[in-house]
Write a protein that holds these residues in place. Structure first.
Motif, PDB file in Angstrom:
ATOM      1  N   HIS A 343       0.894  -1.288  -0.055  1.00 30.68           N
ATOM      2  CA  HIS A 343      -0.051  -0.023  -0.108  1.00 30.68           C
ATOM      3  C   HIS A 343       0.785   1.241   0.001  1.00 30.68           C
ATOM      4  O   HIS A 343       1.999   1.315   0.734  1.00 30.68           O
ATOM      5  N   GLN A 344       0.426   2.351  -0.633  1.00 33.72           N
ATOM      6  CA  GLN A 344       1.085   3.499  -0.818  1.00 33.72           C
ATOM      7  C   GLN A 344       0.230   4.556  -0.640  1.00 33.72           C
ATOM      8  O   GLN A 344      -0.939   4.752  -1.169  1.00 33.72           O
ATOM      9  N   TRP A 345       0.449   5.724   0.149  1.00 36.75           N
ATOM     10  CA  TRP A 345      -0.367   6.884  -0.037  1.00 36.75           C
ATOM     11  C   TRP A 345       0.702   7.882  -1.169  1.00 36.75           C
ATOM     12  O   TRP A 345       1.747   7.734  -0.940  1.00 36.75           O
ATOM     13  N   VAL A 346      -0.020   8.273  -1.825  1.00 39.97           N
ATOM     14  CA  VAL A 346       0.532   9.262  -3.208  1.00 39.97           C
ATOM     15  C   VAL A 346      -0.044  10.709  -2.874  1.00 39.97           C
ATOM     16  O   VAL A 346      -1.066  10.841  -2.743  1.00 39.97           O
ATOM     17  N   ASP A 347       0.786  11.646  -3.119  1.00 46.26           N
ATOM     18  CA  ASP A 347       0.520  12.997  -3.460  1.00 46.26           C
ATOM     19  C   ASP A 347       0.075  13.058  -4.767  1.00 46.26           C
ATOM     20  O   ASP A 347       0.888  13.233  -5.764  1.00 46.26           O
ATOM     21  N   MET A 348      -1.395  13.236  -5.110  1.00 42.95           N
ATOM     22  CA  MET A 348      -1.809  13.266  -6.398  1.00 42.95           C
ATOM     23  C   MET A 348      -2.251  15.039  -6.520  1.00 42.95           C
ATOM     24  O   MET A 348      -3.554  15.348  -6.177  1.00 42.95           O
ATOM     25  N   ASN A 349      -1.451  15.747  -7.213  1.00 41.76           N
ATOM     26  CA  ASN A 349      -1.731  17.381  -7.280  1.00 41.76           C
ATOM     27  C   ASN A 349      -2.000  18.029  -6.031  1.00 41.76           C
ATOM     28  O   ASN A 349      -3.085  18.643  -5.682  1.00 41.76           O
ATOM     29  N   GLY A 350      -1.173  17.634  -5.271  1.00 43.85           N
ATOM     30  CA  GLY A 350      -1.483  18.294  -3.759  1.00 43.85           C
ATOM     31  C   GLY A 350      -2.329  17.661  -2.936  1.00 43.85           C
ATOM     32  O   GLY A 350      -2.300  18.145  -1.502  1.00 43.85           O
ATOM     33  N   SER A 351      -3.093  16.667  -3.206  1.00 43.52           N
ATOM     34  CA  SER A 351      -4.044  15.932  -2.392  1.00 43.52           C
ATOM     35  C   SER A 351      -3.618  14.588  -2.369  1.00 43.52           C
ATOM     36  O   SER A 351      -3.153  13.851  -3.110  1.00 43.52           O
ATOM     37  N   PRO A 352      -3.603  14.053  -0.876  1.00 46.68           N
ATOM     38  CA  PRO A 352      -3.179  12.377  -0.901  1.00 46.68           C
ATOM     39  C   PRO A 352      -4.248  11.477  -1.436  1.00 46.68           C
ATOM     40  O   PRO A 352      -5.413  11.762  -1.124  1.00 46.68           O
ATOM     41  N   GLN A 353      -3.630  10.350  -1.925  1.00 45.16           N
ATOM     42  CA  GLN A 353      -4.604   9.458  -2.601  1.00 45.16           C
ATOM     43  C   GLN A 353      -3.924   8.194  -2.206  1.00 45.16           C
ATOM     44  O   GLN A 353      -2.576   8.161  -2.356  1.00 45.16           O
ATOM     45  N   ASP A 354      -4.600   7.210  -1.892  1.00 44.91           N
ATOM     46  CA  ASP A 354      -4.120   5.654  -1.457  1.00 44.91           C
ATOM     47  C   ASP A 354      -4.234   4.716  -2.652  1.00 44.91           C
ATOM     48  O   ASP A 354      -5.000   4.675  -3.431  1.00 44.91           O
ATOM     49  N   PHE A 355      -2.942   4.077  -2.873  1.00 42.27           N
ATOM     50  CA  PHE A 355      -2.968   3.077  -3.957  1.00 42.27           C
ATOM     51  C   PHE A 355      -2.517   1.783  -3.428  1.00 42.27           C
ATOM     52  O   PHE A 355      -1.727   1.696  -2.497  1.00 42.27           O
ATOM     53  N   ASN A 356      -2.911   0.609  -4.154  1.00 41.18           N
ATOM     54  CA  ASN A 356      -2.182  -0.629  -3.859  1.00 41.18           C
ATOM     55  C   ASN A 356      -1.131  -0.682  -4.918  1.00 41.18           C
ATOM     56  O   ASN A 356      -1.386  -0.425  -6.070  1.00 41.18           O
ATOM     57  N   VAL A 357      -0.005  -1.410  -4.712  1.00 44.16           N
ATOM     58  CA  VAL A 357       1.116  -1.436  -5.613  1.00 44.16           C
ATOM     59  C   VAL A 357       1.492  -2.949  -6.041  1.00 44.16           C
ATOM     60  O   VAL A 357       1.640  -3.674  -5.091  1.00 44.16           O
ATOM     61  N   ALA A 358       1.902  -3.008  -7.200  1.00 41.13           N
ATOM     62  CA  ALA A 358       2.440  -4.350  -7.776  1.00 41.13           C
ATOM     63  C   ALA A 358       3.837  -3.770  -8.313  1.00 41.13           C
ATOM     64  O   ALA A 358       3.950  -2.996  -9.085  1.00 41.13           O
ATOM     65  N   VAL A 359       4.576  -4.894  -8.136  1.00 42.16           N
ATOM     66  CA  VAL A 359       6.036  -4.696  -8.764  1.00 42.16           C
ATOM     67  C   VAL A 359       6.034  -5.259 -10.224  1.00 42.16           C
ATOM     68  O   VAL A 359       5.671  -6.550 -10.289  1.00 42.16           O
ATOM     69  N   ARG A 360       6.325  -4.497 -11.176  1.00 41.53           N
ATOM     70  CA  ARG A 360       6.309  -4.923 -12.377  1.00 41.53           C
ATOM     71  C   ARG A 360       7.484  -6.102 -12.799  1.00 41.53           C
ATOM     72  O   ARG A 360       8.629  -5.931 -12.355  1.00 41.53           O
ATOM     73  N   ILE A 361       7.285  -6.935 -13.563  1.00 38.92           N
ATOM     74  CA  ILE A 361       8.338  -7.864 -14.096  1.00 38.92           C
ATOM     75  C   ILE A 361       8.926  -7.201 -15.161  1.00 38.92           C
ATOM     76  O   ILE A 361       8.394  -7.054 -16.385  1.00 38.92           O
TER      77      ILE A 361
END
Length: 383
Positions: A343-361
């Motif tokens: 899980h990651q909190w991401v700063d999207m244009n000044g507002s926090p948004q959370d994502f789930n993250v997958a490592v690409r092959i």
């Protein structure tokens, strides 16, 4: 009657998942792209001291570095890439080795390998990562659980999920066995669990036409012979801003005798069928259940896929897959293109948004993982 359309929608996707229905029309087929793949070969191996296995298992990891943060990070140099792709191997007896690697590209004539040019490069959190309505589906009944692709999902004794990628190999997240500093408790006696019916056919508890209860399942466990973890995951070797190297390969002590899913190089998100990914895992809020989900990819970097698939701790390590057309064999084929990390909190244009993250092959990661599985680079030329 209001629930009928939803049930039909779920049935449609489950049938697509097991290969009985294709959601794509005949004129257009999302096709696996062809890549010119590098070669990652071991150069030297050093014996290391036995680890203490003192880390607590963490079923998820987090990072505050989002897509823009990653996109602004320089790609590793050739020497850095060699360092990150070097790896530790842990054996069942507790011994440990470190292997340094070389990175090569095949010459244009295809009759040899050459070194790559040294200048090239390849807030408080919520406990639940559920986005609005919980769109996960628990998979019940051996007709689904024991059929491909759901049968490729396995459970690790440390609490994570893994995916069968060869006759004796399981792909999972590195943090499921190593916290970045040392190995987690239980890794020396790591086991992999396979769901099987609790009772033999015809026995007590088996499904029949008069029973409304799903057939009871149990885990059958196989010990792990050895594990590989890239040095890029181990702290002090790579930057700590993300999850780029959160993957590991487990080799079982004996073959599992199930159909497995091949790994593949992750295509760009815009080339994915419908821009969507799929994965199944053992989310810890549904103990004993295999949970399937699919969702759109929201953003990507060279090493990571950002999405909002509903997931819980325990699903970490799940193989992220897509189904695309294999032009050479003229058939549809599913491949693992990533590993669900966390899980990651991401700063999207000044507002926090959370994502789930997958490592690409990526091509380099494919070359490394494939070599771990095959033991030679000649069988790793097609991603």
């Amino acid at each position: 009657m209001a629930g009928i359309p939803g049930l039909l929608f779920l049935l449609f996707f489950l049938l697509c998942a097991v290969g009985q229905v294709s959601p794509y029309s005949a004129p257009w087929k999302p096709t696996w792209p062809a890549y010119r793949l590098p070669v990652v070969l071991p150069q030297s191996t050093l014996n290391l001291a036995k680890p203490d296995f003192g880390a607590e298992a963490k079923l998820e990891v987090s990072s505050s570095c989002g897509p823009q943060c990653h996109k602004g990070t320089p790609l590793p140099t050739y020497e850095e890439a060699k360092q990150y792709l070097s790896y530790e191997t842990l054996y069942a007896n507790g011994s440990r080795t470190e292997t340094q690697v070389g990175i090569y590209i095949l010459s244009s004539s295809g009759d040899g390998a050459q070194h790559r040019d040294s200048g090239s490069s390849g807030k408080s959190r919520r406990k639940r990562q559920i986005y609005g309505y919980d769109s996960r589906f628990s998979i019940f009944g051996k007709d689904f659980l024991l059929n491909y692709p759901f049968s490729t999902s396995v459970k690790l004794s440390t609490g994570c999920t893994g995916t069968l990628v060869a006759e004796k190999h399981v792909l999972t997240a590195a943090h499921c066995i190593h916290d970045g500093k040392t190995y987690v408790k239980g890794t020396q006696k790591l086991r992999v669990g396979f769901l099987k019916p609790k009772f033999k056919d015809g026995g007590r508890g088996a499904n029949d036409s008069t029973s409304a209860m799903p057939e009871q399942m149990k885990f059958q466990w196989i010990r792990v012979k050895r594990t590989h973890v890239p040095k890029g995951w181990i702290k002090g070797n790579a930057n700590d801003i993300g999850m780029d190297y959160d993957y590991a390969l487990l080799e079982l002590k004996k073959p599992h005798k199930r159909k497995f899913m091949k790994i593949g190089v992750s295509p760009p998100a815009k080339q994915l069928p419908g821009g969507r990914i799929h994965f199944s895992g053992y989310d810890n809020d549904r103990p004993g259940n295999l949970v399937y989900r699919f969702c759109d990819v929201k953003d990507e970097t060279y090493d990571l896929l950002y999405q909002q698939c509903d997931a819980q701790p325990g699903a970490s390590g799940s193989g992220v897959y897509v189904r695309m057309w294999k032009r050479q064999q003229q058939k549809w084929e599913r491949k693992i293109i990533g590993i669900f990390s966390g899980h990651q909190w991401v700063d999207m244009n000044g507002s926090p948004q959370d994502f789930n993250v997958a490592v690409r092959i990526t091509p380099l990661k494919y070359a490394q993982i494939c070599y771990w599985i095959k033991g030679n680079y000649l069988d790793c030329r097609e991603g």
